[in-house]
Design a protein around this motif. Structure first.
Motif, PDB file in Angstrom:
ATOM      1  N   UNK A 123       0.835  -1.200   0.000  1.00 27.50           N
ATOM      2  CA  UNK A 123       0.000   0.000   0.000  1.00 27.50           C
ATOM      3  C   UNK A 123       0.870   1.250   0.000  1.00 27.50           C
ATOM      4  N   UNK A 124       1.989   1.204   0.719  1.00 24.33           N
ATOM      5  CA  UNK A 124       2.858   2.378   0.817  1.00 24.33           C
ATOM      6  C   UNK A 124       3.447   2.764  -0.531  1.00 24.33           C
ATOM      7  N   UNK A 125       3.789   1.781  -1.357  1.00 24.20           N
ATOM      8  CA  UNK A 125       4.325   2.075  -2.686  1.00 24.20           C
ATOM      9  C   UNK A 125       3.276   2.806  -3.523  1.00 24.20           C
ATOM     10  N   UNK A 126       2.035   2.320  -3.501  1.00 27.10           N
ATOM     11  CA  UNK A 126       0.957   2.954  -4.262  1.00 27.10           C
ATOM     12  C   UNK A 126       0.620   4.327  -3.684  1.00 27.10           C
ATOM     13  N   UNK A 127       0.667   4.459  -2.369  1.00 24.16           N
ATOM     14  CA  UNK A 127       0.370   5.746  -1.751  1.00 24.16           C
ATOM     15  C   UNK A 127       1.395   6.794  -2.177  1.00 24.16           C
ATOM     16  N   UNK A 128       2.667   6.415  -2.208  1.00 22.52           N
ATOM     17  CA  UNK A 128       3.698   7.351  -2.682  1.00 22.52           C
ATOM     18  C   UNK A 128       3.394   7.788  -4.114  1.00 22.52           C
ATOM     19  N   UNK A 129       2.995   6.843  -4.930  1.00 21.58           N
ATOM     20  CA  UNK A 129       2.679   7.148  -6.326  1.00 21.58           C
ATOM     21  C   UNK A 129       1.443   8.052  -6.424  1.00 21.58           C
ATOM     22  N   UNK A 130       0.403   7.737  -5.651  1.00 17.72           N
ATOM     23  CA  UNK A 130      -0.843   8.492  -5.710  1.00 17.72           C
ATOM     24  C   UNK A 130      -0.711   9.887  -5.088  1.00 17.72           C
ATOM     25  N   UNK A 131       0.291  10.108  -4.258  1.00 16.19           N
ATOM     26  CA  UNK A 131       0.481  11.440  -3.677  1.00 16.19           C
ATOM     27  C   UNK A 131       0.913  12.465  -4.714  1.00 16.19           C
ATOM     28  N   UNK A 132       1.265  12.010  -5.910  1.00 20.29           N
ATOM     29  CA  UNK A 132       1.549  12.946  -7.002  1.00 20.29           C
ATOM     30  C   UNK A 132       0.262  13.629  -7.461  1.00 20.29           C
TER      31      UNK A 132
END
Length: 74
Positions: free
Chosen positions: A18-27
């Protein structure tokens, strides 16, 4: 032949994070951008339920962050 960008090459176990996707989605700075990013990710990984789960959880957290205007830590 299509070459993959460096950012598109991810370890399979990282995709379930989830953290990997969250970093991506924070863009995404708006809800509309987030929706487009999530739809693209779902189209790309629709056959992997564990990855879809991570995408969903990250999307929910990012939506809350956008609504409140702040970043949430875990």
């Amino acid at each position: 032949m299509v070459s993959k960008k460096q950012e598109d090459i991810v370890e399979p176990l990282d995709l379930e994070s989830k953290d990997m996707w969250l970093r991506k989605f924070r863009m995404a700075k708006t809800q509309q951008t987030l929706t487009l990013m999530v739809e693209r990710a779902i189209d790309q990984y629709h056959k992997k339920p564990s990855v879809l789960g991570a995408i969903y959880l990250a999307e929910c957290q990012r939506e809350r962050e956008l609504e409140t205007g702040m970043l949430l830590n875990r």
